[in-house]
Design a protein around this motif. Structure first.
Motif, short mmCIF file in Angstrom:
data_model
loop_
_atom_site.label_atom_id
_atom_site.label_comp_id
_atom_site.label_asym_id
_atom_site.label_seq_id
_atom_site.Cartn_x
_atom_site.Cartn_y
_atom_site.Cartn_z
N TYR A 8 0.92 -1.26 0.03
CA TYR A 8 -0.05 0.01 0.05
C TYR A 8 0.93 1.34 -0.05
O TYR A 8 0.52 2.20 -0.59
N ALA A 30 -5.46 4.73 -10.26
CA ALA A 30 -6.12 3.91 -9.46
C ALA A 30 -6.24 2.21 -9.92
O ALA A 30 -5.59 1.55 -9.26
N SER A 34 -3.48 -0.44 -7.61
CA SER A 34 -4.27 -1.52 -7.03
C SER A 34 -3.52 -2.41 -6.30
O SER A 34 -2.41 -2.87 -6.79
N THR A 213 -12.86 11.67 -5.52
CA THR A 213 -11.62 10.66 -5.16
C THR A 213 -11.71 9.31 -5.85
O THR A 213 -12.97 8.74 -5.93
N SER A 215 -10.59 5.21 -6.44
CA SER A 215 -9.67 4.37 -5.70
C SER A 215 -10.04 2.72 -6.16
O SER A 215 -11.21 2.60 -6.74
N THR A 216 -9.33 1.85 -5.62
CA THR A 216 -9.78 0.60 -5.83
C THR A 216 -9.89 -0.23 -4.50
O THR A 216 -9.60 0.33 -3.36
N PRO A 220 -4.98 2.83 -2.38
CA PRO A 220 -5.09 4.55 -2.01
C PRO A 220 -5.97 5.12 -2.81
O PRO A 220 -6.17 4.82 -4.11
N GLY A 221 -6.38 6.43 -2.33
CA GLY A 221 -7.52 7.25 -2.93
C GLY A 221 -6.53 8.01 -3.80
O GLY A 221 -5.62 8.75 -3.62
#
Length: 231
Positions: A8, A30, A34, A213, A215-216, A220-221
């Motif tokens: 992450y 995004a 992932s 935003t 994200s997956t 992270p956004g």
């Protein structure tokens, strides 16, 4: 707060600090960031300049994503007789009346959407404490209270999503899977965005979408430039 995984943190480093991305760039980033070992869902979050405590500023709707969600939704239908049979033929996963009502009242919520015929709503309404907090209560405004249950089931199975602003003025929806190609995700995003914009309350003041935003799942956004989302 639990410590973020190494994967992450490495993914988050790819997102430039104090940078807001165009929607197409945010979608690409995004996908790139992932961190899930499974095919993650691509999620969108908007902060709206509305007061959901006011009835005329409650933003709620549905949209048929042109490329679906990448997941076959599990659909429950409260119906009896011919309508129940039509729901089964359309592919509903759970269909019933009093027996199903009792099952849900006991806490069963292992489904993604609920549909009901109008004549069932007197009883379904009593399930508010179970269905309401999970956003599963059938509603005529979203096409989930209808005599044409077969159509409702087919649309949900085909990629129809529902969205509703929460009490903090946030609105969340999905636009597909990380495995989708860029073009499909962009087209799904545009379809959802257009419907959110169409539902802008006339009483909403200032910039309607103030923050966005993409994200997956577990990723992270990626901040989106709200100026690119009009108006």
């Amino acid at each position: 707060m639990a410590q973020r995984s190494k994967a992450y943190r490495a993914a988050a480093e790819k997102i430039a600090a104090d940078t807001y991305y165009e929607p197409n760039q945010a979608i690409a980033l995004a996908k790139e960031t992932s961190v899930s070992k499974f095919d993650a869902t691509v999620e969108v979050a908007f902060r709206l300049s509305v007061d959901p405590r006011k009835a005329d500023q409650m933003v709620r709707g549905t949209v048929n994503l042109p490329h679906g969600t990448g997941k076959t939704a599990t659909v429950l239908v409260f119906a009896a007789g011919d309508r129940a049979e039509a729901a089964r033929e359309a592919g509903a996963d759970y269909v019933g009346s009093d027996d199903l009502l009792e099952k849900v009242a006991a806490g069963f919520t292992d489904f993604d959407a609920a549909v009901a015929t109008p004549d069932m709503m007197g009883k379904v309404g009593r399930l508010g404490k179970v269905l309401g907090p999970r956003g599963l209560m059938p509603n005529p405004k979203t096409g989930t209270v209808t005599m044409d249950v077969a159509k409702a089931v087919s649309e949900i199975k085909g990629g129809k999503i529902e969205f509703r602003v929460d009490k903090h003025s946030n609105l969340h929806f999905i636009i597909g899977k990380a495995s989708f190609d860029q073009e499909k995700l962009q087209e799904n995003f545009t379809a959802a965005l257009d419907e959110v914009l169409r539902l802008k309350p006339s009483s909403s003041k200032g910039r309607y979408i103030s923050k966005a935003t993409i994200s997956t799942t577990n990723g992270p956004g990626v901040p989106v430039d709200a100026n690119a989302l009009r108006p």
